[in-house]
Write an enzyme that holds these catalytic residues in place. Sequence first.
Site, PDB file in Angstrom:
ATOM      1  N   ARG A 193       0.830  -1.214   0.000  1.00 50.92           N
ATOM      2  CA  ARG A 193       0.000   0.000   0.000  1.00 50.92           C
ATOM      3  C   ARG A 193       0.863   1.262   0.000  1.00 50.92           C
ATOM      4  NH1 ARG A 193      -3.846   2.463   4.190  1.00 50.92           N
ATOM      5  NH2 ARG A 193      -5.449   3.390   2.860  1.00 50.92           N
ATOM      6  N   HIS A 195       0.506   4.284  -2.661  1.00 43.23           N
ATOM      7  CA  HIS A 195       0.285   5.682  -2.265  1.00 43.23           C
ATOM      8  C   HIS A 195       1.435   6.572  -2.703  1.00 43.23           C
ATOM      9  CE1 HIS A 195      -3.174   5.313   0.842  1.00 43.23           C
ATOM     10  NE2 HIS A 195      -3.299   4.454  -0.127  1.00 43.23           N
ATOM     11  N   ASN A 252      -6.194   8.455   8.692  1.00 45.14           N
ATOM     12  CA  ASN A 252      -7.176   7.631   7.982  1.00 45.14           C
ATOM     13  C   ASN A 252      -6.569   6.793   6.860  1.00 45.14           C
ATOM     14  OD1 ASN A 252      -6.929   9.932   6.281  1.00 45.14           O
ATOM     15  ND2 ASN A 252      -8.616  10.879   7.389  1.00 45.14           N
ATOM     16  N   HIS A 271      -5.837  -6.092  -2.579  1.00 43.10           N
ATOM     17  CA  HIS A 271      -6.683  -6.253  -1.389  1.00 43.10           C
ATOM     18  C   HIS A 271      -6.859  -7.720  -0.990  1.00 43.10           C
ATOM     19  CE1 HIS A 271      -8.604  -1.956  -1.741  1.00 43.10           C
ATOM     20  NE2 HIS A 271      -7.314  -1.943  -1.471  1.00 43.10           N
TER      21      HIS A 271
HETATM   22  C1  HEM Z   1      -8.672   1.002  -6.509  1.00 42.60           C
HETATM   23  C2  HEM Z   1      -8.637   1.935  -5.585  1.00 42.60           C
HETATM   24  C3  HEM Z   1      -8.294   1.655  -4.172  1.00 42.60           C
HETATM   25  C4  HEM Z   1      -8.995   2.062  -3.087  1.00 42.60           C
HETATM   26  C5  HEM Z   1     -10.276   2.891  -3.102  1.00 42.60           C
HETATM   27  C6  HEM Z   1      -8.323   1.542  -1.922  1.00 42.60           C
HETATM   28  C7  HEM Z   1      -8.740   1.756  -0.638  1.00 42.60           C
HETATM   29  C8  HEM Z   1      -8.193   1.153   0.478  1.00 42.60           C
HETATM   30  C9  HEM Z   1      -8.658   1.322   1.828  1.00 42.60           C
HETATM   31  C10 HEM Z   1      -9.789   2.239   2.270  1.00 42.60           C
HETATM   32  C11 HEM Z   1      -7.909   0.521   2.622  1.00 42.60           C
HETATM   33  C12 HEM Z   1      -8.059   0.320   4.139  1.00 42.60           C
HETATM   34  C13 HEM Z   1      -7.184   1.269   4.901  1.00 42.60           C
HETATM   35  C14 HEM Z   1      -7.442   1.158   6.373  1.00 42.60           C
HETATM   36  O1  HEM Z   1      -8.590   1.041   6.785  1.00 42.60           O
HETATM   37  O2  HEM Z   1      -6.466   1.202   7.144  1.00 42.60           O
HETATM   38  C15 HEM Z   1      -6.964  -0.153   1.784  1.00 42.60           C
HETATM   39  C16 HEM Z   1      -6.028  -1.040   2.221  1.00 42.60           C
HETATM   40  C17 HEM Z   1      -5.069  -1.613   1.423  1.00 42.60           C
HETATM   41  N1  HEM Z   1      -4.859  -1.360   0.085  1.00 42.60           N
HETATM   42 FE1  HEM Z   1      -6.077  -0.320  -1.140  1.00 42.60          FE
HETATM   43  N2  HEM Z   1      -7.234   0.831  -2.314  1.00 42.60           N
HETATM   44  C18 HEM Z   1      -7.163   0.875  -3.677  1.00 42.60           C
HETATM   45  C19 HEM Z   1      -6.175   0.333  -4.472  1.00 42.60           C
HETATM   46  C20 HEM Z   1      -5.085  -0.353  -3.987  1.00 42.60           C
HETATM   47  C21 HEM Z   1      -3.940  -0.733  -4.784  1.00 42.60           C
HETATM   48  C22 HEM Z   1      -3.742  -0.395  -6.253  1.00 42.60           C
HETATM   49  C23 HEM Z   1      -3.101  -1.421  -3.958  1.00 42.60           C
HETATM   50  C24 HEM Z   1      -1.768  -2.035  -4.273  1.00 42.60           C
HETATM   51  C25 HEM Z   1      -1.516  -2.661  -5.398  1.00 42.60           C
HETATM   52  C26 HEM Z   1      -3.735  -1.464  -2.659  1.00 42.60           C
HETATM   53  C27 HEM Z   1      -3.235  -2.120  -1.571  1.00 42.60           C
HETATM   54  C28 HEM Z   1      -3.808  -2.111  -0.318  1.00 42.60           C
HETATM   55  C29 HEM Z   1      -3.326  -2.929   0.784  1.00 42.60           C
HETATM   56  C30 HEM Z   1      -2.208  -3.945   0.725  1.00 42.60           C
HETATM   57  C31 HEM Z   1      -4.113  -2.597   1.885  1.00 42.60           C
HETATM   58  C32 HEM Z   1      -4.001  -3.161   3.306  1.00 42.60           C
HETATM   59  C33 HEM Z   1      -3.155  -2.237   4.149  1.00 42.60           C
HETATM   60  C34 HEM Z   1      -2.957  -2.742   5.566  1.00 42.60           C
HETATM   61  O3  HEM Z   1      -3.253  -3.901   5.873  1.00 42.60           O
HETATM   62  O4  HEM Z   1      -2.495  -1.945   6.379  1.00 42.60           O
HETATM   63  N3  HEM Z   1      -4.917  -0.791  -2.707  1.00 42.60           N
HETATM   64  N4  HEM Z   1      -7.152   0.253   0.479  1.00 42.60           N
HETATM   65  C1  LIG Z   2      -8.870  12.231   7.275  1.00 43.47           C
HETATM   66  O1  LIG Z   2      -8.099  13.212   7.943  1.00 43.47           O
HETATM   67  C2  LIG Z   2      -8.290  14.513   7.443  1.00 43.47           C
HETATM   68  C3  LIG Z   2      -7.305  15.438   8.129  1.00 43.47           C
HETATM   69  O2  LIG Z   2      -6.936  14.985   9.391  1.00 43.47           O
HETATM   70  C4  LIG Z   2      -9.760  14.922   7.658  1.00 43.47           C
HETATM   71  O3  LIG Z   2      -9.971  16.223   7.131  1.00 43.47           O
HETATM   72  C5  LIG Z   2     -10.658  13.926   6.927  1.00 43.47           C
HETATM   73  O4  LIG Z   2     -11.999  14.214   7.164  1.00 43.47           O
HETATM   74  C6  LIG Z   2     -10.362  12.509   7.376  1.00 43.47           C
HETATM   75  N1  LIG Z   2     -11.124  11.561   6.558  1.00 43.47           N
HETATM   76  C7  LIG Z   2     -11.718  10.485   7.062  1.00 43.47           C
HETATM   77  C8  LIG Z   2     -12.413   9.597   6.069  1.00 43.47           C
HETATM   78  O5  LIG Z   2     -11.691  10.207   8.237  1.00 43.47           O
END
Ligand code: HEM
Ligand SMILES: *[C@@H]1O[C@H](CO)[C@@H](O)[C@H](O)[C@H]1NC(C)=O
Length: 327
Positions: A63, A67, A95, A194
């Site tokens: 991730r 990013h 977040n 994911h």
């Molecule tokens: C397509 C759009 C994507 C969205 C909207 C998205 C969104 C998210 C979100 C919301 C999380 C959870 C974060 C949390 O709650 O801590 C997450 C986790 C993660 N994402 Fe994505 N993601 C996307 C694409 C990707 C891509 C392209 C990769 C890598 C190739 C990726 C790899 C990961 C991994 C490995 C996690 C787990 C992180 C952890 O366990 O700490 N994601 N993602």
């Molecule tokens: C993430 O953090 C930013 C800045 O601290 C805040 O403005 C935003 O609302 C947060 N988003 C979520 C989904 O919690």
Amino acid sequence: MNAKLSSFLISIVVFGSLLGVCHGGELRKHFYKDSCPLAEDIVKEIIWKRVASNSTLPAKFLRMHFHDCFVRGCDASVLLDSTANNQAEKEATPNLSLGGFDVIDEVKTELEKTCPGVVSCADIVALAARDSVSYQFQRPIWEVLTGRRDGSISRISDAFRNIPSPFFNFSSLKQSFAKKSLTVHDLVVLSGGHTIGVGHCNFFSQRLYNFTAGKNDADPSLNSTYAAFLKTQCKSLSNNITIVPMDPGSPLSFDNNYFKNLKLNQGLFQSDAALLTNKEATNTVDELLDSQDFFTEFGQSMKRMGAIDVLTGSLGEIRQKCNVVNS
Ligand code: HEM
Ligand SMILES: *[C@@H]1O[C@H](CO)[C@@H](O)[C@H](O)[C@H]1NC(C)=O
Ligand SMILES: *[C@@H]1O[C@H](CO)[C@@H](O)[C@H](O)[C@H]1NC(C)=O
Ligand SMILES: *[C@@H]1O[C@H](CO)[C@@H](O)[C@H](O)[C@H]1NC(C)=O
Ligand SMILES: *[C@@H]1O[C@H](CO)[C@@H](O)[C@H](O)[C@H]1NC(C)=O
Ligand SMILES: *[C@@H]1O[C@H](CO)[C@@H](O)[C@H](O)[C@H]1NC(C)=O
Ligand SMILES: *[C@@H]1O[C@H](CO)[C@@H](O)[C@H](O)[C@H]1NC(C)=O
């Protein structure tokens, strides 16, 4: 040489180098072969050692690389700390919840001892993603080209503008990837990331409790058996502390189960489920149910992601420490 011929040759050179830039083409295999022959071994050794004692790290590095690349290109801007007058990308982490920075620092320290000022932090992030995920297989499962250099700017606002949201629908996801020259195919393939890692309740709880404003309903596109399980974990809309595995069957295993889950309507985020709302994307999901295809395609899409807006040649710098720009 006559003037016509030489201008022809010059135009070939200019055109050729433009093409190179467009494809991030200056990245290459084993960029450090001569300048720091042990570089890739050192990264792998430290990453494998740390993953062996902390199985959450592969998801963190995968991730982190995503990013990094989506915000100002793969230039290690994700690693920079805030300064007195600038909030860095990292500040979006309450977040975005990134992790593993300490491990990157350990790798960098070791590389600086072996070959000072040679290996970029951006390449370390790209290699760490590959090596951490590959630990499970005890061999590299995709190729990483190297030669990235480090950027000097990191802004929280760029992170919010460029990281796709888990609430995005298909067209917003497609647009977000297109801005990085990635296709719908890349979108679907890379979403397979994911298959490892976790998500916080607040990124999907509205699918359980408040899908239609004011109705207290669940998202009809979410498997009701799965929704019932998720409700036992995430008991309220506001819970931003609890995490659940994104691939509950095999949360630590890098495999194509993500796509099998999608077909059972068990994608965790709306952005996961959205991949089934488009014909082209659904066809790709179906293709990736074949494990071999998934591994092949994932490696190729990672290569494209890893080349987004890279700094090469004399652009950027080689940071001495990954969390601050050189002074
Ligand atoms: C397509 C759009 C994507 C969205 C909207 C998205 C969104 C998210 C979100 C919301 C999380 C959870 C974060 C949390 O709650 O801590 C997450 C986790 C993660 N994402 Fe994505 N993601 C996307 C694409 C990707 C891509 C392209 C990769 C890598 C190739 C990726 C790899 C990961 C991994 C490995 C996690 C787990 C992180 C952890 O366990 O700490 N994601 N993602
Ligand atoms: C993430 O953090 C930013 C800045 O601290 C805040 O403005 C935003 O609302 C947060 N988003 C979520 C989904 O919690
Ligand atoms: C979680 O929610 C609480 C209460 O709304 C808020 O104070 C806190 O900053 C949030 N934490 C994160 C990591 O978003
Ligand atoms: C594993 O790594 C994560 C991410 O850096 C960290 O938050 C966690 O504390 C580590 N766990 C252990 C047991 O070291
Ligand atoms: C997708 O989301 C965008 C932004 O919220 C919105 O403008 C658009 O109408 C949505 N598209 C569909 C097909 O729902
Ligand atoms: C439910 O969602 C709507 C937007 O769809 C929002 O306006 C409302 O505040 C949410 N309800 C709760 C309790 O969060
Ligand atoms: C929901 O998930 C279960 C497994 O938990 C599966 O047997 C069922 O077919 C799924 N339903 C749908 C509509 O995908």
